[in-house]
Design a protein around this motif. Sequence first.
Motif, mmCIF file in Angstrom:
data_model
loop_
_atom_site.group_PDB
_atom_site.id
_atom_site.type_symbol
_atom_site.label_atom_id
_atom_site.label_comp_id
_atom_site.label_asym_id
_atom_site.label_seq_id
_atom_site.Cartn_x
_atom_site.Cartn_y
_atom_site.Cartn_z
ATOM 1 N N PRO A 136 0.815 -1.225 0.000
ATOM 2 C CA PRO A 136 0.000 0.000 0.000
ATOM 3 C C PRO A 136 0.844 1.269 0.000
ATOM 4 N N ARG A 137 0.258 2.320 -0.521
ATOM 5 C CA ARG A 137 0.903 3.630 -0.567
ATOM 6 C C ARG A 137 1.236 4.109 0.853
ATOM 7 N N GLY A 138 2.422 4.649 1.020
ATOM 8 C CA GLY A 138 2.832 5.152 2.317
ATOM 9 C C GLY A 138 3.648 4.180 3.135
ATOM 10 N N THR A 139 3.641 2.884 2.767
ATOM 11 C CA THR A 139 4.457 1.920 3.496
ATOM 12 C C THR A 139 5.918 2.090 3.071
ATOM 13 N N PRO A 140 6.869 1.820 3.973
ATOM 14 C CA PRO A 140 8.287 2.025 3.626
ATOM 15 C C PRO A 140 8.727 1.265 2.383
ATOM 16 N N ILE A 141 8.248 0.015 2.202
ATOM 17 C CA ILE A 141 8.686 -0.767 1.043
ATOM 18 C C ILE A 141 8.092 -0.197 -0.247
ATOM 19 N N ARG A 142 6.886 0.355 -0.176
ATOM 20 C CA ARG A 142 6.294 1.010 -1.347
ATOM 21 C C ARG A 142 7.074 2.277 -1.684
ATOM 22 N N ALA A 144 10.198 2.742 -1.132
ATOM 23 C CA ALA A 144 11.460 2.306 -1.730
ATOM 24 C C ALA A 144 11.264 1.945 -3.205
ATOM 25 N N LEU A 145 10.156 1.281 -3.512
ATOM 26 C CA LEU A 145 9.870 0.927 -4.900
ATOM 27 C C LEU A 145 9.680 2.173 -5.753
ATOM 28 N N GLU A 146 8.897 3.122 -5.270
ATOM 29 C CA GLU A 146 8.628 4.322 -6.063
ATOM 30 C C GLU A 146 9.908 5.118 -6.300
ATOM 31 N N ASN A 147 10.775 5.170 -5.295
ATOM 32 C CA ASN A 147 12.064 5.862 -5.477
ATOM 33 C C ASN A 147 12.923 5.152 -6.518
ATOM 34 N N ALA A 148 12.899 3.811 -6.495
ATOM 35 C CA ALA A 148 13.678 3.042 -7.465
ATOM 36 C C ALA A 148 13.130 3.247 -8.877
ATOM 37 N N LEU A 149 11.810 3.313 -9.008
ATOM 38 C CA LEU A 149 11.212 3.531 -10.323
ATOM 39 C C LEU A 149 11.566 4.924 -10.857
ATOM 40 N N VAL A 150 11.529 5.923 -9.991
ATOM 41 C CA VAL A 150 11.903 7.280 -10.406
ATOM 42 C C VAL A 150 13.357 7.297 -10.888
ATOM 43 N N ASP A 177 0.120 -14.109 -13.673
ATOM 44 C CA ASP A 177 1.376 -13.574 -14.195
ATOM 45 C C ASP A 177 1.651 -12.182 -13.632
ATOM 46 N N MET A 178 1.079 -11.868 -12.481
ATOM 47 C CA MET A 178 1.385 -10.605 -11.832
ATOM 48 C C MET A 178 2.867 -10.550 -11.465
ATOM 49 N N ILE A 179 3.375 -9.336 -11.368
ATOM 50 C CA ILE A 179 4.744 -9.096 -10.903
ATOM 51 C C ILE A 179 4.651 -8.459 -9.521
ATOM 52 N N GLY A 180 5.358 -9.050 -8.564
ATOM 53 C CA GLY A 180 5.281 -8.579 -7.190
ATOM 54 C C GLY A 180 6.576 -7.961 -6.708
ATOM 55 N N LEU A 181 6.552 -7.543 -5.462
ATOM 56 C CA LEU A 181 7.683 -6.877 -4.823
ATOM 57 C C LEU A 181 8.006 -7.583 -3.517
ATOM 58 N N ALA A 182 9.290 -7.813 -3.263
ATOM 59 C CA ALA A 182 9.692 -8.469 -2.015
ATOM 60 C C ALA A 182 11.042 -7.927 -1.568
ATOM 61 N N SER A 183 11.234 -7.890 -0.269
ATOM 62 C CA SER A 183 12.540 -7.538 0.266
ATOM 63 C C SER A 183 13.512 -8.676 -0.022
#
Length: 239
Positions: A136-142, A144-150, A177-183
């Motif tokens: 979800p938006r606002g979580t630290p891992i999200r 991190a993902l948005e910063n990496a995408l930028v 065939d979704m793509i997910g995110l994991a630490s």
Amino acid sequence: LIAHARRIEAHLDSARDDMQALRDGGSGLVVVGTSGASASDVVPMAVLRLLEWLPRAQIRLAESTMNVLMQQLANGELDVVVGRSAPELHDTHIHAETLYMEPIHLVARPQHPLLQRPDSPPDWPDLMAYRWLVWPRGTPIRNALENALVAAGHALPPGSVESNSVTLNLTLLGHSDMIGLASHRAALRFSHMGALRVLPVRLSGFGSVSMYWRENTTDRTAVAAMLRALREVASSPVS
């Protein structure tokens, strides 16, 4: 006053349950909250280590997002919280300790089409052609993902699904065939289990995982043992 009374009530409930566990011949009670960043690796492995040391300890586990967990910790409902470092959520009466730094990865089921072509690793247009499953938006891992995408010059694909549940995410990724995110540690754990594989796409940036606990709780045997177990598990490689 009401909020203060609720905190006192939570502390009394915790003390009552801890004393009951001791009366029953155990080593006390510890209540641990975990975010998705640590729910699949560090916390469960630390629980197993704690039970080796204190077989009769009582352990309660809860999973949620860091903002919810940190509020529960401040209210006395939890003894320890483990998850992505979130300094903006700190309370003056809460101690924090960074356990490790790690990158984040894009993951998918082993049968994903992008993993069936070893001679042609996926590029960004390939990734954007699939629906993404993100925290979800606002979580630290999200964040991190948005910063990496930028940093890579991209944005989150439209139509992405948001979920903060490890169980839901594993099921959704395993049957689509979704793509997910994991630490990093979670991705390695899922890979060893044969549930997911890391997509060969480099994301910039690192995140840290920390543990949090309230002051004046480490004199309780089970709480002190859990903190020690978390430190030992975090310092060892994923096996």
